[in-house]
Design an enzyme around this catalytic site. Structure first.
Site, short mmCIF file in Angstrom:
data_model
loop_
_atom_site.label_atom_id
_atom_site.label_comp_id
_atom_site.label_asym_id
_atom_site.label_seq_id
_atom_site.Cartn_x
_atom_site.Cartn_y
_atom_site.Cartn_z
N LYS A 1 48.28 40.51 45.12
CA LYS A 1 47.14 41.42 45.19
C LYS A 1 47.10 42.09 46.56
O LYS A 1 47.38 41.45 47.58
CB LYS A 1 45.84 40.63 44.93
CG LYS A 1 44.60 41.50 44.75
CD LYS A 1 43.38 40.63 44.40
CE LYS A 1 42.12 41.45 44.19
NZ LYS A 1 40.96 40.61 43.82
N SER B 1 38.50 42.04 39.81
CA SER B 1 39.16 43.06 40.60
C SER B 1 40.67 42.85 40.73
O SER B 1 41.36 43.73 41.22
CB SER B 1 38.55 43.09 42.00
OG SER B 1 38.82 41.89 42.70
N SER C 1 37.04 37.45 39.79
CA SER C 1 38.07 38.49 39.86
C SER C 1 39.48 38.06 39.47
O SER C 1 40.35 38.91 39.30
CB SER C 1 38.11 39.09 41.27
OG SER C 1 36.98 39.90 41.47
#
Lengths: 439, 92
Positions: free
Chosen positions: A28, A103, A127
Protein backbone atom coordinates in the site's frame (compact mmCIF):
# COMPACT_ATOMS: atom_id res chain seq x y z
CA UNK A 1 -1.21 -4.62 -14.38
CA UNK A 2 -4.86 -3.70 -14.30
CA UNK A 3 -7.76 -1.99 -12.52
CA UNK A 4 -5.57 1.04 -11.67
CA UNK A 5 -4.45 -1.01 -8.66
CA UNK A 6 -0.93 0.45 -8.63
CA UNK A 7 0.23 4.04 -8.35
CA UNK A 8 3.84 3.03 -9.02
CA UNK A 9 5.03 -0.27 -10.46
CA UNK A 10 8.35 -1.59 -9.20
CA UNK A 11 10.47 -4.70 -9.20
CA UNK A 12 12.30 -4.79 -5.90
CA UNK A 13 13.75 -8.23 -5.32
CA UNK A 14 14.44 -9.37 -1.77
CA UNK A 15 18.12 -9.36 -0.83
CA UNK A 16 18.01 -12.67 0.94
CA UNK A 17 16.27 -15.98 0.57
CA UNK A 18 13.43 -16.84 2.90
CA UNK A 19 9.89 -18.06 3.26
CA UNK A 20 8.56 -15.58 0.68
CA UNK A 21 11.06 -16.53 -2.09
CA UNK A 22 9.44 -16.11 -5.46
CA UNK A 23 6.30 -14.52 -4.03
CA UNK A 24 5.16 -11.15 -5.34
CA UNK A 25 3.79 -8.54 -2.96
CA UNK A 26 1.87 -5.27 -3.52
CA UNK A 27 2.58 -2.68 -0.81
CA UNK A 28 0.00 0.00 0.00
CA UNK A 29 1.31 3.42 -0.96
CA UNK A 30 1.28 4.80 2.59
CA UNK A 31 4.06 2.36 3.58
CA UNK A 32 7.53 3.84 3.05
CA UNK A 33 9.87 2.24 0.51
CA UNK A 34 13.42 3.59 0.26
CA UNK A 35 13.97 5.26 -3.10
CA UNK A 36 10.46 4.53 -4.40
CA UNK A 37 7.89 7.32 -4.24
CA UNK A 38 5.22 6.91 -1.60
CA UNK A 39 2.27 9.17 -2.31
CA UNK A 40 -0.49 8.13 0.11
CA UNK A 41 -2.80 8.60 -2.86
CA UNK A 42 -2.32 12.36 -2.46
CA UNK A 43 -1.26 15.21 -4.69
CA UNK A 44 0.52 16.54 -1.59
CA UNK A 45 3.06 13.69 -1.68
CA UNK A 46 3.09 13.03 -5.43
CA UNK A 47 6.88 13.51 -5.55
CA UNK A 48 7.80 12.26 -2.07
CA UNK A 49 10.60 9.65 -2.10
CA UNK A 50 11.22 8.19 1.38
CA UNK A 51 14.88 7.92 2.42
CA UNK A 52 14.24 4.70 4.39
CA UNK A 53 12.19 1.49 4.40
CA UNK A 54 9.28 0.85 6.75
CA UNK A 55 10.04 -2.03 9.13
CA UNK A 56 7.50 -4.25 7.37
CA UNK A 57 9.22 -3.58 4.04
CA UNK A 58 12.63 -4.55 5.48
CA UNK A 59 11.04 -7.74 6.76
CA UNK A 60 9.53 -8.50 3.34
CA UNK A 61 12.94 -8.07 1.72
CA UNK A 62 14.60 -10.24 4.37
CA UNK A 63 12.01 -12.93 3.66
CA UNK A 64 12.89 -12.91 -0.05
CA UNK A 65 9.66 -11.36 -1.37
CA UNK A 66 9.55 -9.33 -4.57
CA UNK A 67 7.69 -6.02 -4.30
CA UNK A 68 5.87 -5.44 -7.58
CA UNK A 69 4.21 -2.13 -6.88
CA UNK A 70 2.87 0.53 -4.57
CA UNK A 71 -0.86 -0.03 -4.35
CA UNK A 72 -3.46 2.66 -4.97
CA UNK A 73 -5.50 3.81 -1.97
CA UNK A 74 -7.94 6.38 -0.67
CA UNK A 75 -6.02 9.59 0.00
CA UNK A 76 -4.19 9.21 3.33
CA UNK A 77 -6.38 6.15 4.03
CA UNK A 78 -9.54 8.24 4.20
CA UNK A 79 -12.36 6.47 2.42
CA UNK A 80 -14.23 3.21 2.01
CA UNK A 81 -14.14 2.93 -1.80
CA UNK A 82 -10.64 3.94 -3.08
CA UNK A 83 -12.33 6.73 -5.04
CA UNK A 84 -10.67 9.56 -3.08
CA UNK A 85 -7.21 8.75 -4.53
CA UNK A 86 -5.61 11.64 -6.40
CA UNK A 87 -4.48 8.99 -8.90
CA UNK A 88 -7.99 7.93 -9.89
CA UNK A 89 -10.26 5.21 -8.55
CA UNK A 90 -9.45 1.49 -8.54
CA UNK A 91 -12.03 -0.79 -10.13
CA UNK A 92 -13.16 -4.06 -8.60
CA UNK A 93 -11.73 -7.08 -10.48
CA UNK A 94 -14.96 -8.98 -9.79
CA UNK A 95 -17.08 -6.29 -11.51
CA UNK A 96 -15.46 -3.30 -13.25
CA UNK A 97 -18.42 -1.02 -12.56
CA UNK A 98 -18.04 -1.39 -8.81
CA UNK A 99 -15.62 -0.09 -6.20
CA UNK A 100 -13.02 -2.43 -4.68
CA UNK A 101 -13.65 -1.07 -1.18
CA UNK A 102 -11.17 1.03 0.69
CA UNK A 103 -8.87 2.35 1.73
CA UNK A 104 -6.55 -0.55 0.79
CA UNK A 105 -8.50 -1.02 -2.46
CA UNK A 106 -5.43 -1.25 -4.68
CA UNK A 107 -3.88 -3.92 -2.45
CA UNK A 108 -7.00 -6.11 -2.52
CA UNK A 109 -7.60 -5.57 -6.25
CA UNK A 110 -3.99 -6.49 -7.05
CA UNK A 111 -4.41 -9.84 -5.28
CA UNK A 112 -7.90 -10.50 -6.69
CA UNK A 113 -6.72 -9.73 -10.24
CA UNK A 114 -3.64 -11.95 -9.91
CA UNK A 115 -1.21 -9.04 -10.25
CA UNK A 116 0.39 -9.93 -6.89
CA UNK A 117 0.40 -13.10 -4.80
CA UNK A 118 0.12 -11.15 -1.57
CA UNK A 119 -0.40 -7.57 -0.44
CA UNK A 120 0.08 -5.28 2.54
CA UNK A 121 -2.67 -2.89 3.51
CA UNK A 122 -3.34 -0.74 6.55
CA UNK A 123 -6.51 -0.82 8.63
CA UNK A 124 -7.61 2.19 10.69
CA UNK A 125 -11.33 1.46 10.74
CA UNK A 126 -11.69 -1.48 8.37
CA UNK A 127 -9.42 -0.50 5.49
CA UNK A 128 -8.02 -4.02 5.04
CA UNK A 129 -11.21 -5.97 5.77
CA UNK A 130 -13.56 -3.85 3.63
CA UNK A 131 -11.65 -4.24 0.34
CA UNK A 132 -10.93 -7.90 1.14
CA UNK A 133 -14.69 -8.46 1.49
CA UNK A 134 -15.60 -6.52 -1.67
CA UNK A 135 -12.90 -8.20 -3.81
CA UNK A 136 -13.48 -11.74 -2.50
CA UNK A 137 -10.07 -12.20 -0.84
CA UNK A 138 -8.75 -12.63 2.71
CA UNK A 139 -7.59 -9.73 4.90
CA UNK A 140 -6.28 -9.62 8.46
CA UNK A 141 -6.29 -6.61 10.80
CA UNK A 142 -3.78 -7.61 13.51
CA UNK A 143 -3.98 -6.81 17.22
CA UNK A 144 -2.73 -3.28 17.91
CA UNK A 145 0.96 -3.59 18.75
CA UNK A 146 1.64 -6.84 16.87
CA UNK A 147 2.98 -5.19 13.70
CA UNK A 148 5.33 -2.21 13.61
CA UNK A 149 3.95 1.05 12.24
CA UNK A 150 7.44 2.49 11.72
CA UNK A 151 7.44 3.93 8.21
CA UNK A 152 3.65 3.95 7.88
CA UNK A 153 2.52 7.49 7.08
CA UNK A 154 0.32 8.21 10.08
CA UNK A 155 -3.40 8.91 9.77
CA UNK A 156 -4.73 7.88 13.23
CA UNK A 157 -1.94 6.33 15.30
CA UNK A 158 -4.04 4.86 18.10
CA UNK A 159 -6.20 2.87 15.67
CA UNK A 160 -4.17 1.76 12.67
CA UNK A 161 -2.26 -1.46 11.97
CA UNK A 162 -0.53 -2.82 8.88
CA UNK A 163 -1.81 -6.25 7.85
CA UNK A 164 -1.82 -8.88 5.08
CA UNK A 165 -4.20 -9.51 2.16
CA UNK A 166 -4.06 -12.82 0.23
CA UNK A 167 -6.14 -15.38 -1.66
CA UNK A 168 -6.18 -17.87 1.20
CA UNK A 169 -6.12 -17.65 4.98
CA UNK A 170 -2.92 -19.74 5.04
CA UNK A 171 -1.14 -17.30 2.70
CA UNK A 172 -2.30 -14.27 4.70
CA UNK A 173 -1.16 -15.99 7.89
CA UNK A 174 2.26 -16.71 6.43
CA UNK A 175 2.70 -13.05 5.48
CA UNK A 176 1.58 -12.05 8.98
CA UNK A 177 4.30 -14.25 10.51
CA UNK A 178 6.88 -12.38 8.40
CA UNK A 179 5.80 -8.85 9.42
CA UNK A 180 4.74 -9.45 13.07
CA UNK A 181 6.92 -8.86 16.10
CA UNK A 182 8.41 -6.09 18.22
CA UNK A 183 10.40 -3.24 16.69
CA UNK A 184 12.64 -0.89 18.62
CA UNK A 185 11.64 1.88 16.22
CA UNK A 186 7.99 1.66 17.28
CA UNK A 187 7.35 1.98 21.02
CA UNK A 188 3.77 0.76 20.62
CA UNK A 189 4.82 -2.74 19.49
CA UNK A 190 4.48 -5.56 22.00
CA UNK A 191 6.42 -8.77 22.60
CA UNK A 192 3.34 -11.00 22.40
CA UNK A 193 3.08 -13.11 19.26
CA UNK A 194 6.65 -12.45 18.16
CA UNK A 195 7.58 -16.03 17.33
CA UNK A 196 4.17 -17.31 16.29
CA UNK A 197 3.81 -19.50 13.21
CA UNK A 198 0.42 -18.32 12.12
CA UNK A 199 0.28 -20.34 8.88
CA UNK A 200 0.20 -23.63 10.79
CA UNK A 201 -2.91 -22.40 12.63
CA UNK A 202 -4.87 -22.53 9.34
CA UNK A 203 -6.09 -26.09 9.88
CA UNK A 204 -9.73 -25.62 8.89
CA UNK A 205 -10.70 -27.42 12.11
CA UNK A 206 -13.42 -25.54 14.00
CA UNK A 207 -14.75 -28.45 16.05
CA UNK A 208 -15.65 -27.24 19.54
CA UNK A 209 -15.24 -23.54 18.73
CA UNK A 210 -17.84 -21.18 20.22
CA UNK A 211 -18.79 -18.36 17.85
CA UNK A 212 -20.73 -15.37 19.16
CA UNK A 213 -22.92 -13.37 16.79
CA UNK A 214 -23.49 -9.79 18.00
CA UNK A 215 -27.14 -9.04 17.29
CA UNK A 216 -26.39 -5.35 16.79
CA UNK A 217 -24.14 -6.08 13.79
CA UNK A 218 -26.57 -8.24 11.83
CA UNK A 219 -30.12 -6.92 12.34
CA UNK A 220 -32.48 -5.47 9.74
CA UNK A 221 -31.42 -2.49 7.69
CA UNK A 222 -34.85 -0.82 7.71
CA UNK A 223 -33.66 1.05 10.79
CA UNK A 224 -31.09 2.95 8.73
CA UNK A 225 -31.14 6.72 8.95
CA UNK A 226 -33.23 6.98 12.09
CA UNK A 227 -32.20 9.90 14.20
CA UNK A 228 -30.46 8.57 17.33
CA UNK A 229 -31.31 11.74 19.21
CA UNK A 230 -35.00 10.90 18.82
CA UNK A 231 -34.58 7.45 20.29
CA UNK A 232 -33.93 5.70 16.98
CA UNK A 233 -31.09 3.33 16.21
CA UNK A 234 -27.66 4.86 15.83
CA UNK A 235 -26.56 2.57 13.03
CA UNK A 236 -27.79 0.53 10.13
CA UNK A 237 -27.94 -3.26 10.16
CA UNK A 238 -26.83 -5.33 7.18
CA UNK A 239 -28.61 -5.63 3.82
CA UNK A 240 -30.76 -8.71 3.42
CA UNK A 241 -28.65 -10.06 0.55
CA UNK A 242 -25.60 -9.91 2.82
CA UNK A 243 -27.38 -11.46 5.81
CA UNK A 244 -28.49 -14.47 3.71
CA UNK A 245 -24.92 -15.31 2.70
CA UNK A 246 -23.79 -14.73 6.29
CA UNK A 247 -26.43 -17.13 7.68
CA UNK A 248 -25.41 -19.80 5.15
CA UNK A 249 -21.80 -19.43 6.28
CA UNK A 250 -22.86 -19.87 9.91
CA UNK A 251 -24.56 -23.13 8.87
CA UNK A 252 -21.23 -24.33 7.47
CA UNK A 253 -19.67 -23.64 10.84
CA UNK A 254 -22.44 -25.54 12.64
CA UNK A 255 -21.98 -28.50 10.28
CA UNK A 256 -18.24 -28.47 11.04
CA UNK A 257 -18.84 -28.74 14.77
CA UNK A 258 -18.80 -25.12 15.95
CA UNK A 259 -21.39 -23.75 18.33
CA UNK A 260 -23.15 -20.51 17.38
CA UNK A 261 -24.56 -18.29 20.14
CA UNK A 262 -26.07 -14.81 20.12
CA UNK A 263 -24.31 -12.10 22.11
CA UNK A 264 -25.18 -8.48 22.76
CA UNK A 265 -22.70 -5.62 22.42
CA UNK A 266 -24.80 -2.52 23.16
CA UNK A 267 -21.79 -0.19 22.90
CA UNK A 268 -21.23 -0.84 19.17
CA UNK A 269 -24.22 1.35 18.35
CA UNK A 270 -21.97 4.29 19.27
CA UNK A 271 -18.78 2.98 17.67
CA UNK A 272 -19.05 4.78 14.32
CA UNK A 273 -19.47 8.18 15.94
CA UNK A 274 -16.67 7.51 18.43
CA UNK A 275 -14.37 6.15 15.73
CA UNK A 276 -14.76 9.15 13.42
CA UNK A 277 -14.32 11.70 16.21
CA UNK A 278 -11.08 10.00 17.32
CA UNK A 279 -9.76 9.29 13.81
CA UNK A 280 -10.49 12.81 12.55
CA UNK A 281 -8.96 14.37 15.67
CA UNK A 282 -5.77 12.37 15.26
CA UNK A 283 -5.75 13.13 11.53
CA UNK A 284 -6.02 16.86 12.10
CA UNK A 285 -2.88 16.67 14.23
CA UNK A 286 -0.94 14.18 12.05
CA UNK A 287 -1.56 15.97 8.78
CA UNK A 288 -0.27 19.25 10.19
CA UNK A 289 3.20 18.09 9.10
CA UNK A 290 2.33 18.58 5.44
CA UNK A 291 3.42 22.17 5.18
CA UNK A 292 5.24 22.15 1.85
CA UNK A 293 8.54 22.94 3.58
CA UNK A 294 10.10 19.68 4.78
CA UNK A 295 8.10 17.68 2.25
CA UNK A 296 4.86 18.06 0.38
CA UNK A 297 3.98 20.34 -2.48
CA UNK A 298 4.80 23.95 -1.64
CA UNK A 299 3.14 25.52 -4.67
CA UNK A 300 5.60 28.40 -4.36
CA UNK A 301 3.00 30.70 -2.84
CA UNK A 302 3.74 34.19 -1.59
CA UNK A 303 2.73 35.61 1.76
CA UNK A 304 3.69 34.71 5.29
CA UNK A 305 4.05 31.18 6.66
CA UNK A 306 0.38 30.67 7.54
CA UNK A 307 -0.86 31.98 4.20
CA UNK A 308 1.63 29.97 2.13
CA UNK A 309 0.97 26.89 4.26
CA UNK A 310 -2.84 27.22 3.94
CA UNK A 311 -2.65 27.72 0.17
CA UNK A 312 -0.37 24.71 -0.29
CA UNK A 313 -2.80 22.55 1.70
CA UNK A 314 -5.80 23.85 -0.27
CA UNK A 315 -4.10 22.63 -3.43
CA UNK A 316 -2.47 19.46 -2.10
CA UNK A 317 -5.39 17.89 -0.21
CA UNK A 318 -8.55 16.38 -1.69
CA UNK A 319 -12.09 16.92 -0.40
CA UNK A 320 -12.30 13.99 2.01
CA UNK A 321 -8.96 14.86 3.62
CA UNK A 322 -10.00 18.49 4.08
CA UNK A 323 -13.34 17.35 5.49
CA UNK A 324 -11.68 15.13 8.11
CA UNK A 325 -8.92 17.59 9.04
CA UNK A 326 -11.51 20.34 9.53
CA UNK A 327 -13.96 18.14 11.47
CA UNK A 328 -11.08 16.91 13.63
CA UNK A 329 -9.97 20.47 14.30
CA UNK A 330 -13.58 21.30 15.17
CA UNK A 331 -13.89 18.35 17.58
CA UNK A 332 -10.71 19.38 19.40
CA UNK A 333 -11.38 23.12 19.44
CA UNK A 334 -12.14 25.10 22.56
CA UNK A 335 -15.68 24.54 23.77
CA UNK A 336 -16.22 21.29 21.84
CA UNK A 337 -13.50 19.01 23.24
CA UNK A 338 -15.66 17.67 26.09
CA UNK A 339 -18.72 17.28 23.89
CA UNK A 340 -17.05 15.23 21.16
CA UNK A 341 -13.51 13.99 21.92
CA UNK A 342 -13.95 13.19 25.62
CA UNK A 343 -17.26 11.41 24.99
CA UNK A 344 -15.68 9.45 22.13
CA UNK A 345 -12.97 8.19 24.52
CA UNK A 346 -15.70 7.11 26.96
CA UNK A 347 -17.39 5.19 24.15
CA UNK A 348 -14.06 3.59 23.25
CA UNK A 349 -13.59 2.34 26.82
CA UNK A 350 -17.15 0.98 26.78
CA UNK A 351 -16.56 -0.86 23.48
CA UNK A 352 -13.40 -2.47 24.92
CA UNK A 353 -15.28 -3.55 28.02
CA UNK A 354 -18.14 -5.02 25.95
CA UNK A 355 -15.71 -7.09 23.88
CA UNK A 356 -13.83 -8.26 26.98
CA UNK A 357 -17.06 -9.51 28.51
CA UNK A 358 -18.09 -11.27 25.29
CA UNK A 359 -14.78 -13.14 25.12
CA UNK A 360 -15.43 -14.59 28.57
CA UNK A 361 -18.05 -16.85 26.94
CA UNK A 362 -17.09 -17.13 23.25
CA UNK A 363 -13.86 -17.84 21.31
CA UNK A 364 -14.57 -15.53 18.38
CA UNK A 365 -17.26 -13.11 17.24
CA UNK A 366 -18.75 -13.31 13.73
CA UNK A 367 -20.58 -10.73 11.61
CA UNK A 368 -20.79 -9.66 8.00
CA UNK A 369 -17.62 -7.62 7.25
CA UNK A 370 -19.57 -4.95 5.35
CA UNK A 371 -23.31 -4.36 5.73
CA UNK A 372 -23.79 -4.03 1.95
CA UNK A 373 -22.59 -5.37 -1.39
CA UNK A 374 -19.85 -3.38 -3.18
CA UNK A 375 -21.46 -0.15 -4.46
CA UNK A 376 -21.09 1.13 -8.02
CA UNK A 377 -18.37 3.70 -8.71
CA UNK A 378 -19.52 7.22 -7.88
CA UNK A 379 -22.55 6.03 -5.93
CA UNK A 380 -21.42 7.00 -2.43
CA UNK A 381 -19.09 9.97 -2.72
CA UNK A 382 -21.53 12.84 -2.27
CA UNK A 383 -22.89 11.77 1.10
CA UNK A 384 -20.06 11.55 3.63
CA UNK A 385 -22.26 10.43 6.52
CA UNK A 386 -23.62 7.46 4.56
CA UNK A 387 -20.07 6.51 3.64
CA UNK A 388 -19.05 6.62 7.31
CA UNK A 389 -22.01 4.43 8.33
CA UNK A 390 -20.79 1.64 6.03
CA UNK A 391 -17.96 1.04 8.51
CA UNK A 392 -20.31 0.07 11.36
CA UNK A 393 -19.13 -3.56 11.62
CA UNK A 394 -15.40 -2.94 11.28
CA UNK A 395 -14.64 0.13 13.44
CA UNK A 396 -15.48 -1.39 16.87
CA UNK A 397 -12.50 -3.74 16.37
CA UNK A 398 -10.06 -0.84 15.94
CA UNK A 399 -11.49 1.02 18.94
CA UNK A 400 -10.87 -2.12 21.04
CA UNK A 401 -7.43 -2.79 19.45
CA UNK A 402 -8.45 -6.40 18.63
CA UNK A 403 -7.51 -8.72 15.75
CA UNK A 404 -10.04 -9.53 13.01
CA UNK A 405 -10.09 -11.38 9.71
CA UNK A 406 -12.36 -11.05 6.69
CA UNK A 407 -12.85 -14.24 4.67
CA UNK A 408 -15.00 -14.77 1.55
CA UNK A 409 -18.31 -16.21 2.77
CA UNK A 410 -20.02 -16.62 -0.60
CA UNK A 411 -21.71 -14.49 -3.23
CA UNK A 412 -24.94 -12.61 -3.79
CA UNK A 413 -25.81 -11.65 -7.39
CA UNK A 414 -22.26 -12.66 -8.33
CA UNK A 415 -20.76 -10.19 -5.85
CA UNK A 416 -18.57 -11.32 -2.94
CA UNK A 417 -19.70 -11.15 0.68
CA UNK A 418 -17.15 -11.16 3.49
CA UNK A 419 -17.43 -12.82 6.89
CA UNK A 420 -15.63 -11.03 9.71
CA UNK A 421 -14.23 -13.00 12.65
CA UNK A 422 -12.98 -11.04 15.65
CA UNK A 423 -10.71 -12.50 18.33
CA UNK A 424 -9.39 -11.45 21.74
CA UNK A 425 -6.13 -9.45 21.88
CA UNK A 426 -3.26 -11.47 20.36
CA UNK A 427 -5.76 -14.21 19.45
CA UNK A 428 -4.62 -14.25 15.80
CA UNK A 429 -4.21 -18.04 15.83
CA UNK A 430 -7.86 -18.47 16.80
CA UNK A 431 -9.27 -16.24 14.05
CA UNK A 432 -6.91 -17.82 11.50
CA UNK A 433 -8.06 -21.28 12.53
CA UNK A 434 -11.72 -20.22 12.39
CA UNK A 435 -11.37 -18.38 9.07
CA UNK A 436 -9.56 -21.25 7.39
CA UNK A 437 -12.77 -23.28 7.25
CA UNK A 438 -14.00 -21.03 4.43
CA UNK A 439 -10.81 -20.11 2.54
CA UNK B 1 -32.86 17.23 18.85
CA UNK B 2 -32.16 19.13 15.64
CA UNK B 3 -28.85 19.05 13.86
CA UNK B 4 -26.43 21.69 15.05
CA UNK B 5 -26.38 24.42 12.44
CA UNK B 6 -22.87 25.14 11.24
CA UNK B 7 -22.64 28.44 9.39
CA UNK B 8 -20.13 29.58 6.81
CA UNK B 9 -18.39 31.77 9.35
CA UNK B 10 -17.71 28.79 11.60
CA UNK B 11 -16.34 26.70 8.71
CA UNK B 12 -13.99 29.56 7.76
CA UNK B 13 -12.85 29.85 11.38
CA UNK B 14 -12.06 26.12 11.65
CA UNK B 15 -10.36 26.14 8.23
CA UNK B 16 -8.22 29.01 9.48
CA UNK B 17 -7.26 27.05 12.62
CA UNK B 18 -6.47 24.00 10.46
CA UNK B 19 -4.49 26.11 7.97
CA UNK B 20 -6.48 25.10 4.92
CA UNK B 21 -7.66 27.80 2.52
CA UNK B 22 -11.16 27.03 1.19
CA UNK B 23 -13.06 28.28 -1.85
CA UNK B 24 -16.54 29.78 -1.33
CA UNK B 25 -18.12 26.65 -2.84
CA UNK B 26 -16.23 24.45 -0.41
CA UNK B 27 -17.30 26.59 2.53
CA UNK B 28 -20.99 26.20 1.62
CA UNK B 29 -20.77 22.46 0.95
CA UNK B 30 -18.84 21.81 4.17
CA UNK B 31 -21.27 23.87 6.29
CA UNK B 32 -24.12 21.61 5.19
CA UNK B 33 -22.17 18.37 5.57
CA UNK B 34 -20.71 19.35 8.94
CA UNK B 35 -24.19 19.97 10.34
CA UNK B 36 -25.21 16.47 9.35
CA UNK B 37 -22.03 14.73 10.59
CA UNK B 38 -21.83 16.67 13.88
CA UNK B 39 -25.54 15.98 14.42
CA UNK B 40 -24.75 12.28 14.16
CA UNK B 41 -21.84 12.67 16.62
CA UNK B 42 -24.27 14.07 19.20
CA UNK B 43 -25.39 10.50 19.91
CA UNK B 44 -22.18 10.28 21.97
CA UNK B 45 -23.91 12.36 24.65
CA UNK B 46 -25.81 9.19 25.63
CA UNK B 47 -22.65 7.16 26.28
CA UNK B 48 -22.33 6.16 29.94
CA UNK B 49 -19.15 6.69 31.91
CA UNK B 50 -17.03 3.55 32.03
CA UNK B 51 -14.50 2.60 34.68
CA UNK B 52 -11.27 1.94 32.83
CA UNK B 53 -7.71 1.84 33.95
CA UNK B 54 -5.46 1.75 30.94
CA UNK B 55 -2.31 -0.33 31.33
CA UNK B 56 0.43 2.18 30.77
CA UNK B 57 4.12 1.36 30.74
CA UNK B 58 7.07 3.61 30.08
CA UNK B 59 8.60 2.66 26.75
CA UNK B 60 11.19 5.45 26.65
CA UNK B 61 14.84 4.45 26.36
CA UNK B 62 17.89 6.36 27.49
CA UNK B 63 18.66 9.27 25.20
CA UNK B 64 21.65 7.95 23.27
CA UNK B 65 23.00 9.12 19.95
CA UNK B 66 22.29 6.52 17.27
CA UNK B 67 22.70 6.24 13.55
CA UNK B 68 20.24 8.47 11.72
CA UNK B 69 19.50 9.90 8.30
CA UNK B 70 22.23 12.04 6.77
CA UNK B 71 21.50 15.75 6.50
CA UNK B 72 21.40 15.36 2.74
CA UNK B 73 18.78 12.57 2.90
CA UNK B 74 16.69 14.50 5.42
CA UNK B 75 16.60 17.53 3.12
CA UNK B 76 16.07 15.56 -0.10
CA UNK B 77 12.29 16.04 -0.19
CA UNK B 78 12.29 19.76 0.62
CA UNK B 79 11.37 22.11 -2.22
CA UNK B 80 13.88 24.64 -0.97
CA UNK B 81 16.91 24.37 1.29
CA UNK B 82 19.98 26.47 1.96
CA UNK B 83 23.28 25.71 3.70
CA UNK B 84 21.90 22.44 5.12
CA UNK B 85 18.66 24.00 6.42
CA UNK B 86 15.04 23.81 5.33
CA UNK B 87 13.98 27.09 3.81
CA UNK B 88 10.40 28.16 4.47
CA UNK B 89 8.25 31.22 3.94
CA UNK B 90 8.64 34.15 6.35
CA UNK B 91 6.87 33.69 9.66
CA UNK B 92 5.03 37.00 9.80
Amino acid sequence: MSHNAFITETDIAGDESGVLDGRTVAVKDNISTEGVRTTCGSEMLSDYVPPYDATVVSRLKDAGATIVGKANMDEFGMGTTTETSAFGPVTNPVDDDRVPGGSSGGSAAAVAAGDADLALGSDTGGSIRCPAAYCGVVGIKPTYGLVSRYGLVAYANSLEQIGPIANTVADAAELLSVIAGPDENDGTTRKAGADADYASAATGDVEGLTIGVPTQLVGGRERAGDDPAEGGETRAGADEAVVEVFEDALDEYRDAGAEIVEVSLPSVEYAVAAYYVIAMSEASSNLARFDGVRYGTSGGYDGNWNEAFSDAREEGFGDEVKRRVLLGTYALSAGYHDKYYKQAQEARAWVKQDFDEAFETVDVLASPTMPMLPPELGESLDDPLQMYLADANTVPVNLANLPAISVPAGESDGLPVGLQLVGPAFGEETIIRAGSLLA
Amino acid sequence: MSEPAVDAEEVRHVADLARVTLSEDEVDAFAEQFSEVLGYFEALEDVPEVESEPELVNVMREDEVEESLSQEAALANADESEDGFFKGPRVS
